[in-house]
Scaffold this motif. Structure first.
Motif, short mmCIF file in Angstrom:
data_model
loop_
_atom_site.label_atom_id
_atom_site.label_comp_id
_atom_site.label_asym_id
_atom_site.label_seq_id
_atom_site.Cartn_x
_atom_site.Cartn_y
_atom_site.Cartn_z
N UNK A 204 0.67 -1.12 0.43
CA UNK A 204 -0.29 0.44 -0.02
C UNK A 204 0.49 1.70 -0.45
N UNK A 206 1.59 5.70 -0.50
CA UNK A 206 1.32 6.97 -0.17
C UNK A 206 1.33 8.01 -1.32
N UNK A 207 2.50 8.12 -1.94
CA UNK A 207 2.44 8.61 -2.83
C UNK A 207 2.90 7.98 -4.17
N UNK A 210 8.66 8.42 -3.00
CA UNK A 210 10.00 8.26 -2.65
C UNK A 210 9.34 9.16 -1.30
N UNK A 212 6.71 10.05 1.24
CA UNK A 212 6.30 9.70 2.75
C UNK A 212 6.66 8.58 3.15
N UNK A 213 7.87 7.39 2.67
CA UNK A 213 7.99 6.36 2.89
C UNK A 213 7.04 5.30 3.52
N UNK A 214 6.03 5.78 2.69
CA UNK A 214 4.45 4.36 3.15
C UNK A 214 4.59 3.14 3.38
N UNK A 215 5.78 2.80 2.20
CA UNK A 215 5.40 1.41 1.52
C UNK A 215 6.69 1.01 1.51
N UNK A 216 7.46 1.46 2.36
CA UNK A 216 9.27 0.85 3.03
C UNK A 216 9.09 -0.95 3.19
N UNK A 217 9.73 -1.83 3.23
CA UNK A 217 10.53 -2.63 3.40
C UNK A 217 10.85 -3.06 4.23
N UNK A 225 12.29 1.20 0.09
CA UNK A 225 10.87 1.81 -0.30
C UNK A 225 9.89 1.14 -1.76
N UNK B 19 8.55 15.69 6.40
CA UNK B 19 7.98 14.33 6.15
C UNK B 19 7.06 13.99 4.98
N UNK B 26 14.45 12.88 -3.59
CA UNK B 26 12.95 12.10 -4.74
C UNK B 26 12.34 13.77 -5.32
N UNK B 50 13.29 2.36 11.54
CA UNK B 50 12.16 2.08 10.68
C UNK B 50 11.13 2.25 10.28
N UNK B 54 3.80 -2.28 8.16
CA UNK B 54 2.75 -1.28 7.63
C UNK B 54 1.43 -2.18 7.61
N UNK B 56 1.20 1.48 6.40
CA UNK B 56 1.33 2.87 7.45
C UNK B 56 0.89 3.70 6.80
N UNK B 57 -0.28 3.72 5.77
CA UNK B 57 -1.00 4.80 4.70
C UNK B 57 -2.80 3.92 5.32
N UNK B 64 -6.05 11.45 3.95
CA UNK B 64 -5.09 10.28 4.63
C UNK B 64 -4.46 10.55 5.80
N UNK B 68 4.04 6.46 10.23
CA UNK B 68 4.65 5.66 9.12
C UNK B 68 6.04 5.67 10.83
N UNK B 71 10.23 6.93 10.39
CA UNK B 71 11.83 6.35 9.54
C UNK B 71 12.10 7.44 9.10
N UNK B 268 1.86 14.59 -1.18
CA UNK B 268 2.04 12.87 -1.97
C UNK B 268 0.62 12.75 -2.42
#
Lengths: 242, 300
Positions: A204, A206-207, A210, A212-217, A225, B19, B26, B50, B54, B56-57, B64, B68, B71, B268
């Motif tokens: 899932x 966010x942006x 790269x 928002x860091x929403x999808x970091x694994x 990301x 954030x 980027x 870290x 997840x 996180x959104x 939204x 996070x 991180x 975002x």
């Protein structure tokens, strides 16, 4: 790149699966990359993998899983969409040998179609193994066949192709592979033929850019990301074995 | 379009919020950062983090949720790699956002950032839980907010802006406490605590259950709080933040009392949002007969 795209066609091709073709600036879009679609009425964009590029046409194949994709399915040719393209790192096709394997599950199949096209153009022998739950959800077989790939299809319930899952059709030693599909399929894949390949991941977002860091694994190379360093990762970098 | 934050002049009031722009790298792929009024970098802690599990959104009708969990690569790497890299891309003022889970951590990170000429302002995120006080966020009590302000002011001569949490009953009292403790300015609001539930799975959408709500839905709340704080702390420069999505919102936020404006969730949704807002500002100013943005700050 951010641009305005014109819908050329949008049709249902299988159970909850739609194919949309759009006209716009396609230059530099690579296999395994994704696009972020601003769907009118939804706050966040929808990340969708690139299924094909031909001249100025972009094709995406998407599954209606929520509000955004349901709205997309209602859109008609002539309408326009605001889309971010060229997102993420795609498949590194230079890693393929003469024989190459593409493995896809369900809605993970679409990015492999564009990869197959370029691999065939590079003169590779492309073996495709794709799996679905049931016959009504099967799509993409004819695309691979038309490109001259060797295609095997399996369904969980045996209603089409071989009964079983993609890993039932795989065995060592396998050539370098490119894969995309649900997590259980990816785990089984690593167990069955190992890490000599590249895998496209899904999270899932966010942006998608790269920010928002929403999808970091967490990978063996640290935090990555999915939208930026991914979505394609070297299979041996992923921590998804268990 | 020039505005001032204390002694620092910005070429325009538009700042991507901490954030929502990483350390600039980027965002610079989408437009030249040098059009920005300033840039607020990702919340930085002592150690690399870290963040939360997840997902996180979570999407909302007018915005939204994010959880996070801060991180970030930690202050060593921020100083060694991120700030110098950002300086190469961006000549304007850098607002370094500092976060912490104890007074000691705030002081440590701020003292490190104080040594960096590249950072013009230290922005302190006090929405973090205090690990020494049952996890209560520093920003939810005037005493704790003042304690963080003092701890940071003691280690730096850079301007210190406290970033206030909206999850409080009386934001003016917390703002006042920060200013009385020496804050040079205030930034408000941070995200509002919210949640979403997946009604099919009967589970929270966020792995963290709760997350911060941002986007156009919080704009009226942010505006109200900026207005209240501008009355409670006259003369203190405010950075307005919360749901700003277009040039008209920037004007509205400034009329409420903000000297500059941070753009968060809009980045975002559209990584070019800040540039577009800056491009649209002159037209909106003309339409509203505004010659100098400085003239409209706090007119309401």
């Amino acid at each position: 790149m951010k641009g305005k795209w014109h819908i050329v066609s949008n049709e249902r091709i299988a159970e909850k699966i739609y194919r949309m073709t759009l006209r716009g600036e396609t230059e530099g879009i690579l296999p395994g990359q994704f696009v972020e679609i601003a769907v009118p009425g939804c706050y966040l964009r929808r990340p969708i993998s690139v299924s094909d590029i031909a001249d100025d046409l972009l094709t995406i194949i998407y599954k209606t899983i929520g509000e955004g994709t349901a709205r997309m399915a209602q859109m008609k040719s002539g309408e326009t969409l605001d889309i971010l393209t060229g997102l993420g790192n795609g498949y590194n096709l230079a890693k393929a040998g003469k024989e190459v394997l593409l493995i896809g599950g369900g809605v993970g199949v679409p990015p492999l179609i564009y990869a197959a096209k370029q691999l065939r153009q590079a003169g590779k022998n492309v073996h495709v193994v794709i799996g679905f739950n049931t016959k009504s959800e099967v799509f993409g077989e004819e695309c691979f066949t038309a490109l001259g790939c060797q295609v095997s299809v399996c369904t969980m319930d045996g209603s089409y192709g071989v009964k079983g899952v993609v890993t039932d059709l795989l065995h060592k030693p396998a050539p370098f592979y490119y894969a995309c599909g649900p997590l259980p399929m990816l785990k089984a894949l690593l167990r069955t033929i190992g890490t000599n390949g590249q895998i496209s991941m899904e999270e899932r977002m966010g942006c998608g850019a790269g920010l928002c860091m929403g999808c970091t694994i967490e990978t063996k190379d640290g935090f990555k990301r999915v939208c930026k360093e991914g979505p394609v990762f070297s299979a041996d970098a992923l921590k998804i074995e268990n | 379009m020039k505005v001032r934050l204390g002694d620092i002049e910005l070429q325009n009031p538009v700042i991507p919020a901490s954030g929502t722009c990483g350390f600039g790298q980027e965002m610079s792929e989408w437009f030249d950062l040098n059009c920005l009024g300033a840039i607020a970098t990702k919340g930085t802690t002592r150690d690399a983090r870290y963040g939360n599990a997840l997902p996180r959104i979570a999407e909302c009708p007018a915005g939204m949720l994010n959880a996070i969990g801060l991180q970030n690569p930690g202050v060593d790497e921020v100083i060694a790699i991120e700030l110098p890299a950002l300086r190469k891309l961006y000549r304007g003022p850098i607002i370094a956002n500092v976060s912490g889970f104890s007074l000691e951590e705030y002081a440590y990170v701020s003292a490190r950032i104080d040594q960096e000429t590249d950072a013009a302002i230290i922005e302190v995120n006090i929405s973090c839980p205090n690990v020494h006080n049952g996890g209560m966020a520093f920003g939810t009590s005037p005493e704790a907010a003042a304690a963080v302000t003092k701890a940071v002011k003691a280690v730096t001569r850079k301007p210190v802006y406290m970033k206030l949490s909206p999850n409080v009953t009386d934001i003016a009292s917390i703002a006042r406490a920060c200013v009385d403790a020496g804050a040079d300015g205030l930034c408000l609001i941070n995200t509002m605590l919210g949640m979403r539930i997946d009604i099919r799975r009967r589970k929270p959408v966020l792995a963290n259950t709760y997350g911060g709500y941002s986007g156009p839905g919080v704009f009226p709340v942010a505006l109200r709080m900026v207005n209240q704080v501008s009355k409670a702390c006259p003369g203190t420069p405010l950075i307005g933040c919360g749901g700003v999505s277009r040039a008209e919102d920037v004007i509205e936020m400034m009329m409420a009392g903000a000297s500059a404006v941070e753009i968060g969730a809009a980045n975002l949704q559209n990584p070019m949002a800040c540039q577009q807002i800056i491009d649209e500002l002159p037209g909106v100013m003309k339409e509203l007969n505004i010659t100098h943005l400085q003239d409209i700050i706090g007119v309401v």
